[in-house]
Write a protein that holds these residues in place. Structure first.
Motif, PDB file in Angstrom:
ATOM      1  N   MET B  31     -17.843 -27.747 -36.858  1.00  0.00           N
ATOM      2  CA  MET B  31     -17.168 -28.935 -36.023  1.00  0.00           C
ATOM      3  C   MET B  31     -18.222 -30.016 -35.688  1.00  0.00           C
ATOM      4  O   MET B  31     -17.685 -31.239 -35.831  1.00  0.00           O
ATOM      5  CB  MET B  31     -16.375 -28.294 -34.771  1.00  0.00           C
ATOM      6  CG  MET B  31     -15.023 -27.703 -35.105  1.00  0.00           C
ATOM      7  SD  MET B  31     -14.416 -27.010 -33.508  1.00  0.00           S
ATOM      8  CE  MET B  31     -13.967 -28.671 -32.546  1.00  0.00           C
ATOM      9  N   TYR B  32     -19.224 -29.506 -35.239  1.00  0.00           N
ATOM     10  CA  TYR B  32     -20.285 -30.412 -35.070  1.00  0.00           C
ATOM     11  C   TYR B  32     -21.012 -31.417 -36.224  1.00  0.00           C
ATOM     12  O   TYR B  32     -21.298 -32.522 -36.053  1.00  0.00           O
ATOM     13  CB  TYR B  32     -21.406 -29.647 -33.958  1.00  0.00           C
ATOM     14  CG  TYR B  32     -22.503 -30.862 -33.541  1.00  0.00           C
ATOM     15  CD1 TYR B  32     -22.183 -31.244 -32.382  1.00  0.00           C
ATOM     16  CD2 TYR B  32     -23.806 -31.179 -34.353  1.00  0.00           C
ATOM     17  CE1 TYR B  32     -22.954 -32.405 -31.865  1.00  0.00           C
ATOM     18  CE2 TYR B  32     -24.472 -32.071 -33.876  1.00  0.00           C
ATOM     19  CZ  TYR B  32     -24.240 -32.711 -32.771  1.00  0.00           C
ATOM     20  OH  TYR B  32     -25.056 -33.858 -31.931  1.00  0.00           O
ATOM     21  N   GLY B  34     -19.181 -32.006 -38.760  1.00  0.00           N
ATOM     22  CA  GLY B  34     -18.055 -33.162 -38.964  1.00  0.00           C
ATOM     23  C   GLY B  34     -18.212 -33.908 -38.040  1.00  0.00           C
ATOM     24  O   GLY B  34     -18.037 -35.537 -38.323  1.00  0.00           O
ATOM     25  N   ALA B  35     -18.511 -33.899 -36.601  1.00  0.00           N
ATOM     26  CA  ALA B  35     -18.161 -35.017 -35.649  1.00  0.00           C
ATOM     27  C   ALA B  35     -19.563 -35.901 -35.712  1.00  0.00           C
ATOM     28  O   ALA B  35     -19.624 -37.040 -35.670  1.00  0.00           O
ATOM     29  CB  ALA B  35     -18.289 -34.570 -34.271  1.00  0.00           C
ATOM     30  N   SER B  36     -20.584 -35.178 -36.157  1.00  0.00           N
ATOM     31  CA  SER B  36     -21.943 -35.982 -36.122  1.00  0.00           C
ATOM     32  C   SER B  36     -22.212 -36.482 -37.064  1.00  0.00           C
ATOM     33  O   SER B  36     -23.181 -37.470 -37.330  1.00  0.00           O
ATOM     34  CB  SER B  36     -23.044 -35.107 -35.577  1.00  0.00           C
ATOM     35  OG  SER B  36     -23.418 -34.272 -36.733  1.00  0.00           O
ATOM     36  N   GLY B  37     -21.780 -35.942 -38.358  1.00  0.00           N
ATOM     37  CA  GLY B  37     -22.323 -36.685 -39.683  1.00  0.00           C
ATOM     38  C   GLY B  37     -23.609 -35.901 -40.146  1.00  0.00           C
ATOM     39  O   GLY B  37     -23.923 -36.182 -41.239  1.00  0.00           O
ATOM     40  N   ASP B  38     -23.957 -34.512 -39.803  1.00  0.00           N
ATOM     41  CA  ASP B  38     -25.409 -33.890 -39.921  1.00  0.00           C
ATOM     42  C   ASP B  38     -24.717 -32.681 -40.796  1.00  0.00           C
ATOM     43  O   ASP B  38     -24.362 -31.717 -40.147  1.00  0.00           O
ATOM     44  CB  ASP B  38     -26.061 -33.648 -38.725  1.00  0.00           C
ATOM     45  CG  ASP B  38     -27.481 -33.100 -39.057  1.00  0.00           C
ATOM     46  OD1 ASP B  38     -27.467 -32.511 -40.479  1.00  0.00           O
ATOM     47  OD2 ASP B  38     -28.204 -32.866 -38.493  1.00  0.00           O
TER      48      ASP B  38
END
Lengths: 149, 143
Positions: B31-32, B34-38
């Motif tokens: 999820m992180y 996807g949210a952050s783009g990393d």
């Protein structure tokens, strides 16, 4: 191995629109239940104009714009060997949905260091100053990247 | 929601309310990402992570753990008062770790007409291993 001659390089500005959904998505990914990041009305009740971007939101434009991976490539850093050493933000004003921010990354320092155990690494310090659509300073981000060799 | 906090209410040595979060599962790293783009595979691909020496598979994004520290900070001090927030990543965070964020007020001063507090923060896993040390500064209103 990082190209140490790139110290002082300033990269082209990157522009990014801050969106309410992205603020909420990042808060949800962190698992932060604070309603000011999730719900516009709750944010207004708490004294904000809208849902403010979270404290670490500025990682989003750097990664999603492709700017950070491009810089890592340009510095000839092996992406698989890079560690994030430090991250620091200075906040000059809040960022809200609809703000269009522009970040200008600069490599402030590059140096080779040898750890106590004798292994070598390159340290890369980067600074990004962010301004908004009114040309006002919004925030400054400082990052330290460590490339193991 | 946190009650209004004033400069007068905060003193050097005061503890920040603790935040315990976890276990941090691989789904949260995805999820992180996807949210952050990393999308570094170190955080989403166990086989890859093991091949580069992570014996327990994927590890957390450092910025996710910083985000958790930010959650602890802004649960106590509203974001509108936050002036600076910096961390050093002291260790990698394994999946299924439970992170405890704590902190204490290190300094309190009036500077340039602003009421500044500085607070040290630390994030540890369930074994007591330090993942993040950091500091934030906030400018608080008077009563």
């Amino acid at each position: 191995m990082a190209d140490l001659s790139k110290a002082g390089t300033e990269y082209a500005p990157m522009t990014w629109e801050v969106e309410r959904g992205k603020i909420r998505e990042l808060a949800q990914a962190i698992g932060d239940p604070n309603p000011v990041y999730l719900d516009k009305n709750a944010a207004i009740q708490a004294g904000y104009k809208d849902t403010p971007a979270t404290p670490t939101f500025l990682t989003v434009p750097m990664m999603w714009s492709g700017q950070m991976p491009a810089i890592i490539n340009d510095l000839k850093i092996n992406f698989m060997m890079v560690l994030h050493g430090e991250e620091e933000y200075e906040y000059y004003q809040l960022m809200y949905p609809g703000d269009v921010i522009t970040g200008t990354p600069k490599i402030t320092k590059m140096e080779e260091k040898t750890s106590k155990s004798g292994s070598k690494m390159d340290l890369v310090s980067m600074e990004v100053l962010y301004t908004n659509q009114r040309g006002e300073k919004v925030a400054k981000a400082r990052s330290l990247l460590i490339e193991r060799k | 929601m946190a009650e209004q906090i004033y400069f007068e209410d905060v003193n050097v040595g005061d503890a920040m309310p603790e935040l315990v979060k976890g276990p941090l599962q691989k789904l949260q790293f995805v999820m992180y990402a996807g949210a952050s783009g990393d999308f570094n595979p170190l955080h989403n691909d166990d086989e890859f992570a093991m091949a580069v020496g992570m014996k327990n598979g994927v590890i957390s994004h450092g910025m996710l753990v910083m985000g958790v520290v930010g959650q602890a900070v802004t649960a106590w001090i509203p974001q509108k008062f936050l002036k600076k927030f910096g961390v050093r990543f002291a260790g990698m965070t394994q999946k299924n770790s439970t992170i405890t964020v704590s902190g204490a007020v290190a300094d309190k001063r009036v500077e340039g007409g602003e009421n500044i507090i500085s607070c040290d923060v630390i994030a540890k896993d369930e074994n007591g291993d330090v993942k993040i040390t950091g500091r934030f500064e906030a400018s608080l209103p008077n009563k």
